[in-house]
Motif scaffolding. Structure first.
Motif: not given
Ligand code: DGY
Length: 452
Positions: A47, A51, A93, A103, A128, A185, A190, A222, A228, A375
């Motif tokens: 990340y 955020w 967010h 990313y 968020q 998100w 998520d 994840r 996704y 997650y």
């Molecule tokens: C991610 O990319 O997993 C983040 O949590 C999105 O905000």
């Protein structure tokens, strides 16, 4: 010092636990390492930007050892606030202060470049959980330096008022009392199993894209590819409707009355109203209190008699999303628990807490959707536990609050500062050297020292 923050879980306890001194040094060092000059990234690689709700929690950590730096976190976040147009007031967010290629989806994907009119900085098009005013209220209780506070408070409160007005205007245009979220998100949680059902209505994108998260952490921790595909579709949908809030409110295939967001917004609006009163912003305070009263009248619609807790609702179908997730317990933090449901929800929470060695799992461990390492489908998130713990204490449930605090402490002592933790073993999962986890530790330790 780094070693402490990223040591893997160790089965041995007792002498093998991190000392308070080690944790304190490692927590501060985590924030310092993740500082990118006025804003803090959650963790390197996974990340690499600022955020939204991470920033609020992280400021609490900075506040324990560098007060101006804590306020800077909010100034940096507000640089990403949308300045004009129908979504004026949105705090996105992610704020893409600098380029980073580690990313997906980065600034090239959202269609929200800096244009000097709506945005000074590239951002995402979603938001968020708006916990910032609650974090500021907590900061003001922390021996806040009067001069530093005076220099910083007013512009930040004004920015937050614009954001809360955005929430109520764009996400509850019919004044129902219950705002909606338009993307998983936005919940911050998520891939929570609570979103499985409403996400079925969202088509899977057919366009090509490359995930980057799997290059940083194991895929078992994840979200899935299917998840996704659907969230990328929603990102593209926003761009295709020109970020028009009216169209999003009517046409987005994903609209959820999220109990987590509703609770966090309400708790923060009450705090923001008090801050406004202190600053002479009476009209804003009256507006915020009226909205909170509206939410308090509507919240009963989200009670699940079946689960004994508050839950989210699919706004499109009207169906309650009766999946036991920890988001329901944020209703205490939001001062939204109705007297008729308080004892029952407390019993539900205590039952959860006795089912796993560590609390509080994000999904109840006895539910079929529970996955201990994936997650938001099972792992423990310490900043969420802190909000729930705070809400319990405010509601007078001191025993449950202390129990949760003790469990949080044992996770820190055993595993250091991970993104999240397995409820069955206490092992850390996801990203390491995690800013909001370190900040949650620093804040909790500070509060304890004030009490002692
Ligand atoms: C991610 O990319 O997993 C983040 O949590 C999105 O905000």
């Amino acid at each position: 010092m780094h070693k402490v923050a990223c040591w893997p879980h160790r089965k041995q306890v007792g002498s093998d636990m991190y000392s308070e001194k080690e944790l304190l040094e490692a927590a501060r060092q985590t924030l310092i390492d993740n500082d990118r000059g006025g804003y803090t990234i959650p963790t390197a690689g996974l990340y690499p930007f600022q955020w939204n709700w991470d920033a609020g929690v992280t400021a609490l950590g900075w506040m324990t050892f560098d007060q101006q730096r804590a306020w800077d976190e909010f100034h940096a976040l507000l640089r990403g606030q949308w300045q004009s147009g129908p979504q004026e007031g949105l705090i996105p967010h992610i704020v893409f202060h600098q380029a980073a290629s580690s990313y997906f989806p980065g600034p090239d994907q959202w269609g929200c470049e800096a244009d000097g009119v709506v945005r000074q900085v590239a951002t995402t098009s979603i938001t968020q959980p708006p916990l910032h005013a609650s974090m500021i209220a907590a900061m003001l209780q922390m021996n806040a330096d009067a001069q530093i506070t005076q220099k910083n408070l007013l512009p930040i409160v004004q920015g937050l008022v614009r954001h809360h007005r955005w929430w109520y205007r764009c996400r509850d245009p019919l004044d129902t009392g219950l705002v909606f979220s338009s993307h998983p998100w936005e919940s911050g949680m998520d891939n929570s199993p609570a979103w499985d059902e409403p996400l079925k209505a969202v088509p899977r994108t057919t366009r090509a894209y490359t995930r980057k998260d799997l290059g940083h952490v194991d895929s078992s921790m994840r979200p899935t590819q299917e998840f996704y595909d659907r969230v990328v579709y929603l990102m593209d949908f926003n761009r295709e409707v020109g970020f028009d809030p009216g169209r999003i409110a009517k046409e987005s295939p994903y609209r959820v009355n999220d109990i987590g967001i509703i609770s966090i917004l309400n708790g923060a609006s009450l705090q923001l109203a008090s801050l406004c009163e202190g600053l002479g912003l009476q009209d804003d305070a009256l507006f915020l209190r009226a909205r909170c009263a509206m939410t308090a009248r509507a919240i009963g619609q989200l009670w699940s008699e079946k689960l004994g807790q508050y839950v989210s609702r699919d706004q499109i179908t009207g169906q309650l999303l009766e999946v036991p997730t920890h988001a329901g317990f944020l209703s205490w933090h939001g001062r939204l628990v109705e007297p008729a449901h308080d004892a029952r929800q407390l019993a539900t929470l205590l039952a959860w807490m006795h089912e796993t060695p560590y609390a509080l799992p994000s999904t109840r461990s006895s539910h079929p959707a529970f996955e201990p390492a994936r997650y938001w489908r099972g792992p423990i998130w310490q900043h969420l536990s802190a909000l729930i713990q705070d809400g319990l204490a405010r509601a007078g449930h001191r025993g449950a609050s202390d129990l949760l605090a003790a469990s949080m402490q044992s996770l820190f002592s055993q595993s250091g500062f991970y993104e999240d933790y397995r409820p069955l073993t206490g092992a850390g999962v996801g990203g390491t050297h995690f800013s909001w986890t370190a900040a949650t530790y620093l804040f909790g330790r500070h509060v304890q020292s004030l009490r002692a």
